[in-house]
Design an enzyme around this catalytic site. Structure first.
Site, PDB file in Angstrom:
ATOM      1  N   LYS A  97       0.866  -1.182   0.000  1.00 44.65           N
ATOM      2  CA  LYS A  97       0.000   0.000   0.000  1.00 44.65           C
ATOM      3  C   LYS A  97       0.894   1.220   0.000  1.00 44.65           C
ATOM      4  CE  LYS A  97      -4.482   0.758   0.563  1.00 44.65           C
ATOM      5  NZ  LYS A  97      -5.445  -0.201   0.017  1.00 44.65           N
TER       6      LYS A  97
HETATM    7  N1  GLU Z   1      -7.067  -0.005  -3.484  1.00 43.79           N
HETATM    8  C1  GLU Z   1      -7.778  -1.214  -3.723  1.00 43.79           C
HETATM    9  C2  GLU Z   1      -7.792  -2.098  -2.495  1.00 43.79           C
HETATM   10  O1  GLU Z   1      -7.597  -1.642  -1.401  1.00 43.79           O
HETATM   11  C3  GLU Z   1      -7.291  -1.927  -4.965  1.00 43.79           C
HETATM   12  C4  GLU Z   1      -5.874  -2.393  -4.940  1.00 43.79           C
HETATM   13  C5  GLU Z   1      -5.389  -2.930  -6.274  1.00 43.79           C
HETATM   14  O2  GLU Z   1      -6.186  -3.045  -7.173  1.00 43.79           O
HETATM   15  O3  GLU Z   1      -4.196  -3.211  -6.355  1.00 43.79           O
HETATM   16  O4  GLU Z   1      -8.089  -3.247  -2.571  1.00 43.79           O
END
Ligand code: GLU
Length: 420
Positions: free
Chosen positions: A107
């Site tokens: 993240k």
């Molecule tokens: N931000 C989204 C999540 O928390 C998608 C992450 C992604 O597609 O890599 O799942």
């Protein structure tokens, strides 16, 4: 944070510890999985419209890469802290493992209120951020995506900046891109479509008929709106929604499209003509069948959990329910479909997007949707079975499944064998 209150990273580590104890993992593996693999902190320089230089803090945390390249969104928010990003990166490791896509978890985020930037400043920040991260990301190593405060346009700028630096177009570096730049059909609604598949699976398991069920949705961004739209099309009754401006209610049901048009015009759902404004804290406590928190973390805690009246909660947002609230909801027999399962449709279609980019071969909307349905229904079944077999709540079941998968891989990599 009030004195004595735990932050989201401590809460995450406690949850990981508890699950790993239940799995009986070796102490070394536990010690390894409770820490992020790599933490990147960058200082981003942006020349603002007034000519002055401003500086923003950015982070990328790669929690685990044992099952594949790390994967997870980049958020732009004033509230971004390193601890939040660490917690959310661990959640991504669990999420990719629950749905069994061959990725690890990561993240990232920038501490900024994107609404306070001009379009040019936002573009510069996005391009600079990805360039700062570029030594540590890659198509086969770490693939970012949108999250809170970021969107396909930002992914387009980032893909372009990264591609220019590499000297060739590299669409597989990010997911959640516009279709024209190698994005996937169905990615924009994937999180919500996934949430809905989990809700439908839960109704089936609980033998609840789909007729006239009332739904409350907290948050009216991409995830909240699309949940409302898809559920409304399926005949559910969306009785209340909210955003950062406030909440609205109509017991006969809201028209999601009209609410969106009103929000686009006025910047909030409040004062929508065919509804009454209600206090946002009352929204979560409304009498309803399905509650979808699609906003931010820690919305349901020990203070309001006992007043929740829904039968099913499906977490479109990440970490909207605190551990203390989980216990209260369990006691009250409310089925909580945890974030790592409920909102995994987003990362699942991100995986599809990455596969399509790597192959330069793109699928139709129906292909994407039916593959997503398969993944979500299979994953729900697996988690629900563990929930029943082990008599644990759905979050614990999902964590057991996910951490078990990650730990199996780590064990295989670290087992010493003398029998060649
Ligand atoms: N931000 C989204 C999540 O928390 C998608 C992450 C992604 O597609 O890599 O799942």
């Amino acid at each position: 944070m009030a004195n004595g209150e735990k932050n989201v990273w401590q809460m995450t580590q406690e949850r990981l510890d508890k699950t790993m104890d239940m799995l009986g993992l070796k102490p070394g593996i536990q010690k390894y999985l409770r820490e992020p693999k790599r933490i990147i902190e960058v200082t981003i320089r942006v020349q603002m419209d007034n000519g002055e230089i401003d500086v923003f803090k950015g982070y990328r945390v790669q929690h685990n890469a044992d099952r594949g390249p790390t994967k997870g969104g980049l958020r732009f928010s004033e509230n971004v802290t390193l601890d939040d990003v660490k917690a959310l990166s661990a959640l991504m490791t669990l999420k990719t493992a629950v749905v069994n896509v061959p990725f690890g978890g990561a993240k990232g985020g920038v501490r900024v209120n994107p609404k306070k930037l001009s379009l040019r400043e936002l573009e510069t920040l996005s391009r600079q951020f990805i360039l700062e991260l570029s030594p540590n990301i890659g198509v086969d190593t770490d693939i970012p995506a949108p999250d809170v405060g970021t969107n396909p346009q930002i992914m387009a700028w980032m893909t372009d900046a990264y591609s220019i630096q590499q000297g060739h177009f590299e669409p597989g570096i990010l997911t959640g891109k516009p279709i024209e730049l190698g994005g996937s059909q169905g990615r924009d609604e994937a999180t919500s479509a996934g949430v809905v598949f989990t809700v439908l699976s839960a109704l089936k398991e609980l033998n609840i008929r789909k007729n006239n069920l009332d739904v409350v949705i907290q948050g009216y961004g991409n995830a909240g709106y699309n949940c409302a739209r898809i559920l409304n099309d399926l005949g559910f009754n969306i009785i209340a929604v909210s955003d950062s401006g406030g909440a609205i209610y109509n017991k006969n049901g809201l028209d999601p499209q009209k609410v969106l048009e009103h929000k686009n015009k006025t910047c909030s759902v409040i004062n929508y003509s065919e509804s009454e404004n209600i206090a946002p804290e009352k929204l979560l406590e409304l009498e309803c069948d399905i509650l979808i928190p699609a906003a931010l973390e820690n919305q349901i805690d020990e203070n309001n959990a006992s007043r929740i009246k829904a039968q099913i909660i499906s977490e479109a947002a990440n970490a909207p329910v605190t551990p203390e609230a989980d216990e209260i909801l369990d006691e009250n027999n409310i089925l909580v479909i945890p974030d790592m399962l409920a909102n995994a449709g987003g990362v699942t279609v991100s995986y599809f997007e990455w596969v399509q980019c790597c192959q330069s071969y793109y699928w139709t909307y129906n292909e994407v949707k039916s593959k997503l349905k398969q993944v979500m229904e299979r994953s729900f079944k697996e988690v629900y079975k563990l929930h029943k077999d082990k008599n644990v709540n759905m979050r614990t079941a999902a964590s057991l499944l996910a951490l078990g998968r990650v730990a199996d891989v780590v064990s295989l990599k670290t087992t010493r064998s003398f029998c060649y």
